[in-house]
Design a protein around this motif. Structure first.
Motif, PDB file in Angstrom:
ATOM      1  N   SER A 378       1.353  -0.547   3.489  1.00 27.63           N
ATOM      2  CA  SER A 378       0.539   0.152   2.487  1.00 27.63           C
ATOM      3  C   SER A 378       1.304   1.299   1.834  1.00 27.63           C
ATOM      4  O   SER A 378       0.902   1.803   0.788  1.00 27.63           O
ATOM      5  CB  SER A 378      -0.735   0.691   3.146  1.00 27.63           C
ATOM      6  OG  SER A 378      -0.408   1.596   4.189  1.00 27.63           O
ATOM      7  N   ARG A 388      -3.900   0.660  -2.796  1.00 28.70           N
ATOM      8  CA  ARG A 388      -3.881   0.779  -1.330  1.00 28.70           C
ATOM      9  C   ARG A 388      -5.285   0.597  -0.757  1.00 28.70           C
ATOM     10  O   ARG A 388      -5.480  -0.067   0.255  1.00 28.70           O
ATOM     11  CB  ARG A 388      -3.313   2.140  -0.932  1.00 28.70           C
ATOM     12  CG  ARG A 388      -1.831   2.282  -1.198  1.00 28.70           C
ATOM     13  CD  ARG A 388      -1.276   3.591  -0.660  1.00 28.70           C
ATOM     14  NE  ARG A 388       0.165   3.669  -0.863  1.00 28.70           N
ATOM     15  CZ  ARG A 388       0.731   4.124  -1.966  1.00 28.70           C
ATOM     16  NH1 ARG A 388      -0.033   4.584  -2.960  1.00 28.70           N
ATOM     17  NH2 ARG A 388       2.045   4.148  -2.081  1.00 28.70           N
ATOM     18  N   TRP A 389      -6.264   1.193  -1.423  1.00 31.42           N
ATOM     19  CA  TRP A 389      -7.654   1.072  -0.958  1.00 31.42           C
ATOM     20  C   TRP A 389      -8.157  -0.351  -1.137  1.00 31.42           C
ATOM     21  O   TRP A 389      -8.825  -0.899  -0.256  1.00 31.42           O
ATOM     22  CB  TRP A 389      -8.539   2.059  -1.714  1.00 31.42           C
ATOM     23  CG  TRP A 389      -9.988   1.920  -1.395  1.00 31.42           C
ATOM     24  CD1 TRP A 389     -10.622   2.279  -0.248  1.00 31.42           C
ATOM     25  CD2 TRP A 389     -10.989   1.362  -2.247  1.00 31.42           C
ATOM     26  NE1 TRP A 389     -11.956   1.993  -0.321  1.00 31.42           N
ATOM     27  CE2 TRP A 389     -12.218   1.424  -1.536  1.00 31.42           C
ATOM     28  CE3 TRP A 389     -10.987   0.831  -3.539  1.00 31.42           C
ATOM     29  CZ2 TRP A 389     -13.410   0.963  -2.084  1.00 31.42           C
ATOM     30  CZ3 TRP A 389     -12.174   0.380  -4.078  1.00 31.42           C
ATOM     31  CH2 TRP A 389     -13.368   0.451  -3.346  1.00 31.42           C
ATOM     32  N   LYS A 392      -6.619  -2.552   1.570  1.00 33.27           N
ATOM     33  CA  LYS A 392      -7.165  -2.269   2.888  1.00 33.27           C
ATOM     34  C   LYS A 392      -8.541  -2.896   3.064  1.00 33.27           C
ATOM     35  O   LYS A 392      -8.890  -3.395   4.141  1.00 33.27           O
ATOM     36  CB  LYS A 392      -7.238  -0.761   3.119  1.00 33.27           C
ATOM     37  CG  LYS A 392      -7.729  -0.376   4.508  1.00 33.27           C
ATOM     38  CD  LYS A 392      -7.729   1.123   4.690  1.00 33.27           C
ATOM     39  CE  LYS A 392      -8.225   1.490   6.100  1.00 33.27           C
ATOM     40  NZ  LYS A 392      -8.249   2.963   6.310  1.00 33.27           N
TER      41      LYS A 392
END
Length: 487
Positions: A378, A388-389, A392
């Motif tokens: 990440s 990145r969010w 995830k």
């Protein structure tokens, strides 16, 4: 006397070692587990029925439609026995491996479905509409309780095994993917009662597969060189069984292993596709108390294909409708976070090798978007802040619902790969192209998801063999749990 070792399904004898009691141990363990687990299942079903009836009684009294059901304990016991019989028929009490507990969930779903078909007509004729509505409400609760109970039992067996209770300590002799996949099969199957404590590198040539040291093994599993495999080492590790998972044709190396086992009074089992060429093991079996595995050819399943295509269309359309507002919000965030298009389009290889364009929310800077391998970390500089969010939470995959709706993909199946990777596929790896690629699958919810897909082909081959409506729904349930926990 001489021990028995297993190669495939043929018994052989090894000169100079003691008699093996491995078969008796396995049979006694399976019998005890079957008795314990079936009793727990009966109790869980009876408890669920009692809870459902109490809820029904409260609501029915409130609505003024309460009708007492006589002989409820007997009825709940009958229902429990039917469910246990259906679970036994589906193989829920066997000691075979269950990949990521998917098979256990699928078996519960199948048993609940067929039990409903058997019980509901009898319940209606015996107690009328009240019994019908009660059972209709009970079955989802019973199914949920059984799934949770199976997972709790699996976790309990796993913890007991790690403490050395009711399990045999196993040393795996092999290299590369053979040893790694055997290790995975043992660790994910606590009912087998086999606990890998060490992996011994057989020192096979690089052409036979990736060296074992490149595979990830937990810190509590010793990784040793072949030269260290001696009787004294096996005794110091309190080894009960050595499983030979080596494809090497070096008879001298195998003879040294057998001699060390004989001196240490350790049982031996063969668990490799020895001499079968480049064939990945996808089916794990218990033959005469020993674990072996083999390959499986993909068979057409027309009824399954029709059912799941209907499910794909209805589910993807419904999810797109319900997620329209979140999709719009994410699109705005992607556009504001970094310049460039909202969607990332890339060519992937689908059913029968046909290319298609996969859709994702863009999670990388536009200059870094291409056909390079996907970032594994990440912290990769190519990933944007919102990316990145999205990665995830797996929300970057939501636009693939359009791929599912159009028929290029399915909800469940192997992940689609890029053309330059598929061009290097072996004949064995190309078998994963015999079904539609999926939005989710077994590999996506496994601990190996951080590794490249083509290095974990056994997940897809296992799915090709086991795929069914129940298995697909089980994978979807596990994916939902997987996503909610942010794993």
């Amino acid at each position: 006397m001489q021990p028995t070792t297993v190669l495939g399904s043929k018994l052989q004898s090894t000169e100079g070692a003691q008699t093996s009691s491995f078969s008796e141990h396995g049979w006694n363990r399976v019998t005890a587990l079957w008795a314990i687990e079936s009793v727990v299942d009966v109790c869980a079903v009876c408890l669920s029925v009692m809870i459902s009836y109490e809820v029904y009684a409260v609501l029915a009294h409130h609505w003024g439609a309460y009708r007492p059901l006589h002989d409820l304990p007997l009825a709940s016991l009958i229902l429990a026995c039917v469910l246990v019989a259906m679970l036994a028929r589906s193989g829920a009490y066997r000691s075979s491996a269950g990949l990521l507990r998917i098979r256990e969930t699928a078996r519960v779903l199948e048993a609940s479905f067929f039990s409903a078909i058997l019980i509901l007509p009898c319940a209606i004729s015996y107690a009328g509409r009240a019994s019908f509505w009660l059972l209709t409400a009970e079955l989802p609760l019973i199914t949920a309780v059984l799934i949770l109970e199976k997972h709790a039992i699996h976790t309990l067996f796993e913890r007991l095994r790690r403490k050395g209770i009711g399990s045999r300590r196993v040393v795996i002799y092999g290299s590369g993917s053979s040893a790694h996949m055997l290790y995975s099969a043992l660790t994910r199957s606590p009912k087998l009662g086999l606990w890998p404590v060490a992996v011994v590198d057989a020192g096979e040539p690089a052409g036979e597969g990736t060296p074992s040291r490149l595979w990830r093994y937990p810190s509590d599993v010793a990784y040793l060189d072949a030269s260290s495999l001696r009787a004294a080492l096996l005794q110091s590790m309190r080894t009960d069984l050595v499983v030979i998972a080596s494809r090497s044709s070096d008879n001298d190396s195998t003879r040294l292993v057998l001699e060390a086992c004989a001196r240490a009074n350790v049982d031996i089992a063969y668990a490799a596709d020895t001499g079968c060429g480049n064939v990945a093991p996808v089916d794990y079996l218990d033959v005469d108390g020993h674990l072996i595995y083999g390959a499986h050819m993909v068979q057409p399943r027309y009824f399954y294909d029709i059912c799941m295509r209907v499910v794909d269309i209805v589910t993807s359309a419904g999810m797109l409708l319900m997620a329209s507002v979140p999709l719009l919000v994410i699109a705005v965030l992607v556009r504001l976070d970094a310049p460039g298009p909202i969607l990332f389009r890339q060519r992937r290889v689908g059913l029968h090798g046909e290319p298609f364009t996969i859709l994702k929310f863009r999670t990388m800077h536009v200059n870094d978007c291409g056909d390079a391998l996907t970032p594994r970390s990440s912290s990769d500089r190519r990933i944007t802040r919102i990316g990145r969010w999205l990665r995830k939470t797996s929300l970057d995959e939501l636009p693939q619902l359009f791929n599912v709706l159009s028929g290029d993909m399915a909800l469940v199946g192997p992940r689609p790969e890029m053309p330059f990777i598929v061009a290097e596929y072996s004949e064995q790896q190309r078998r994963r192209l015999s079904v539609k690629p999926g939005l989710t699958g077994i590999w996506q919810i496994s601990a190996d998801r951080s590794s490249p897909i083509h290095e974990n082909i056994h997940y897809d081959l296992y799915y090709l063999k086991e795929r069914s409506v129940a298995v697909d729904f089980a994978i979807l349930l596990h994916t939902a749990f997987f996503a909610m926990n942010g794993i």
